[in-house]
Design a protein around this motif. Sequence first.
Motif, PDB file in Angstrom:
ATOM      1  N   GLN A 284       0.355   2.831   0.188  1.00  0.00           N
ATOM      2  CA  GLN A 284       0.432   1.754   1.172  1.00  0.00           C
ATOM      3  C   GLN A 284      -0.121   2.204   2.528  1.00  0.00           C
ATOM      4  OE1 GLN A 284       4.716   0.227  -0.520  1.00  0.00           O
ATOM      5  NE2 GLN A 284       3.946  -0.727   1.337  1.00  0.00           N
TER       6      GLN A 284
ATOM      7  N   VAL B 272      -0.735  -5.605   5.488  1.00  0.00           N
ATOM      8  CA  VAL B 272      -0.312  -4.377   4.825  1.00  0.00           C
ATOM      9  C   VAL B 272      -1.066  -4.272   3.510  1.00  0.00           C
ATOM     10  CG1 VAL B 272       1.655  -3.067   3.950  1.00  0.00           C
ATOM     11  CG2 VAL B 272       1.980  -4.660   5.855  1.00  0.00           C
ATOM     12  N   SER B 273      -1.640  -3.110   3.248  1.00  0.00           N
ATOM     13  CA  SER B 273      -2.417  -2.938   2.022  1.00  0.00           C
ATOM     14  C   SER B 273      -1.714  -1.989   1.052  1.00  0.00           C
ATOM     15  CB  SER B 273      -3.819  -2.427   2.338  1.00  0.00           C
ATOM     16  OG  SER B 273      -3.749  -1.123   2.876  1.00  0.00           O
ATOM     17  N   CYS B 274      -2.115  -2.098  -0.197  1.00  0.00           N
ATOM     18  CA  CYS B 274      -1.478  -1.355  -1.298  1.00  0.00           C
ATOM     19  C   CYS B 274      -2.590  -0.979  -2.269  1.00  0.00           C
ATOM     20  CB  CYS B 274      -0.448  -2.279  -1.945  1.00  0.00           C
ATOM     21  SG  CYS B 274       0.370  -1.669  -3.422  1.00  0.00           S
TER      22      CYS B 274
ATOM     23  N   TRP C 251       5.527  -8.080  -3.518  1.00  0.00           N
ATOM     24  CA  TRP C 251       5.866  -7.553  -2.199  1.00  0.00           C
ATOM     25  C   TRP C 251       7.330  -7.858  -1.921  1.00  0.00           C
ATOM     26  CZ3 TRP C 251       2.715  -4.539   0.754  1.00  0.00           C
ATOM     27  CH2 TRP C 251       1.362  -4.476   0.394  1.00  0.00           C
TER      28      TRP C 251
ATOM     29  N   THR D 154      -6.985  -3.038  -4.845  1.00  0.00           N
ATOM     30  CA  THR D 154      -6.063  -3.097  -3.709  1.00  0.00           C
ATOM     31  C   THR D 154      -5.458  -4.486  -3.588  1.00  0.00           C
ATOM     32  OG1 THR D 154      -7.324  -1.413  -2.519  1.00  0.00           O
ATOM     33  CG2 THR D 154      -5.850  -2.796  -1.207  1.00  0.00           C
TER      34      THR D 154
ATOM     35  N   SER E  68      -3.008  -6.891  -0.967  1.00  0.00           N
ATOM     36  CA  SER E  68      -2.690  -6.952   0.458  1.00  0.00           C
ATOM     37  C   SER E  68      -1.727  -8.094   0.739  1.00  0.00           C
ATOM     38  CB  SER E  68      -3.959  -7.154   1.292  1.00  0.00           C
ATOM     39  OG  SER E  68      -4.843  -6.068   1.134  1.00  0.00           O
TER      40      SER E  68
ATOM     41  N   TYR F  50       7.515  -3.106   0.895  1.00  0.00           N
ATOM     42  CA  TYR F  50       7.144  -2.384  -0.320  1.00  0.00           C
ATOM     43  C   TYR F  50       6.226  -3.234  -1.180  1.00  0.00           C
ATOM     44  CZ  TYR F  50      11.252   0.686   0.400  1.00  0.00           C
ATOM     45  OH  TYR F  50      12.190   1.577   0.883  1.00  0.00           O
ATOM     46  N   CYS F  51       5.247  -2.591  -1.806  1.00  0.00           N
ATOM     47  CA  CYS F  51       4.549  -3.229  -2.916  1.00  0.00           C
ATOM     48  C   CYS F  51       5.001  -2.553  -4.202  1.00  0.00           C
ATOM     49  CB  CYS F  51       3.026  -3.139  -2.778  1.00  0.00           C
ATOM     50  SG  CYS F  51       2.346  -1.477  -2.747  1.00  0.00           S
TER      51      CYS F  51
ATOM     52  N   GLY G  35       5.235   1.513  -4.224  1.00  0.00           N
ATOM     53  CA  GLY G  35       4.749   2.266  -3.091  1.00  0.00           C
ATOM     54  C   GLY G  35       5.912   2.846  -2.293  1.00  0.00           C
TER      55      GLY G  35
ATOM     56  N   SER H 166       5.892   0.487   3.867  1.00  0.00           N
ATOM     57  CA  SER H 166       5.193   0.466   5.154  1.00  0.00           C
ATOM     58  C   SER H 166       6.126  -0.135   6.188  1.00  0.00           C
ATOM     59  CB  SER H 166       3.920  -0.385   5.064  1.00  0.00           C
ATOM     60  OG  SER H 166       3.022   0.111   4.099  1.00  0.00           O
TER      61      SER H 166
END
Lengths: 108, 119
Positions: B6, B20-22, B36, B78, B80, B95-96, B110, B113
């Motif tokens: 993340q 937020v990316s994963c 998410w 990815t 997001s 969290y993802c 993850g 974040s």
Amino acid sequence: DIQMTQSPSSLSAFVGDRVTITCRASQTIRNYLNWYQQKPGKAPNLLIYAASTLQSGVPSRFSGSGSGTHFTLTITNLQPEDFATYYCQQSYTTLRGTFGQGTKLEIK
Amino acid sequence: QAQLVQSGPEVKKPGTSVKVSCKTSGFIFGSSAVQWVRQARGQRLEWIGWIVVGSGKTIYAQNFQERIIITRDLSTSTASLELSSLRSEDTAVYYCAASRGTIGSFDVWGRGSMVTVSS
């Protein structure tokens, strides 16, 4: 929306005990139910999916049962590392993925 | 080995947006679902939404319906989450989690974040 009602909200037990946590859905979710364990400061960890399937690597003292609206997570022979917070979650991805409120399992 | 990485912590002002990316690896992203979830300090897990990666179909929690967009980029594996109109109550760890096998069995998570919303 489906509501997930988890009980109890907290629980005290001794090492070696057997405990059961219950999760009820407000409408049928068939067997689309996950159980997670979470320790402080960590991401949740999947224990059980599809109501009763043990995730790979999870000790066999964890078991899940139920279908429809009533589900249980049972932990036998509690170990010190099992003291954590447990959550159920509806997992049917065509619906909203509500979590239960959580059950904090504490050592007595 | 399956992994979700993340993006880093964010500090945002109220009314702004955050993304937020994963980034996933170690499994077939296109055959998975990603959800998410957020958790404010000391609080319960709160589901935000999920995406079935192959179809791109999303379902969002009613509380976030007007403010979130979950997307996926198949070229970079990815997922997001973008949350807009931020308020202080959005301060939480996000969290993802990915479901690699049986859809709905979110077995890879993850590390989270941290998003802080403060003026």
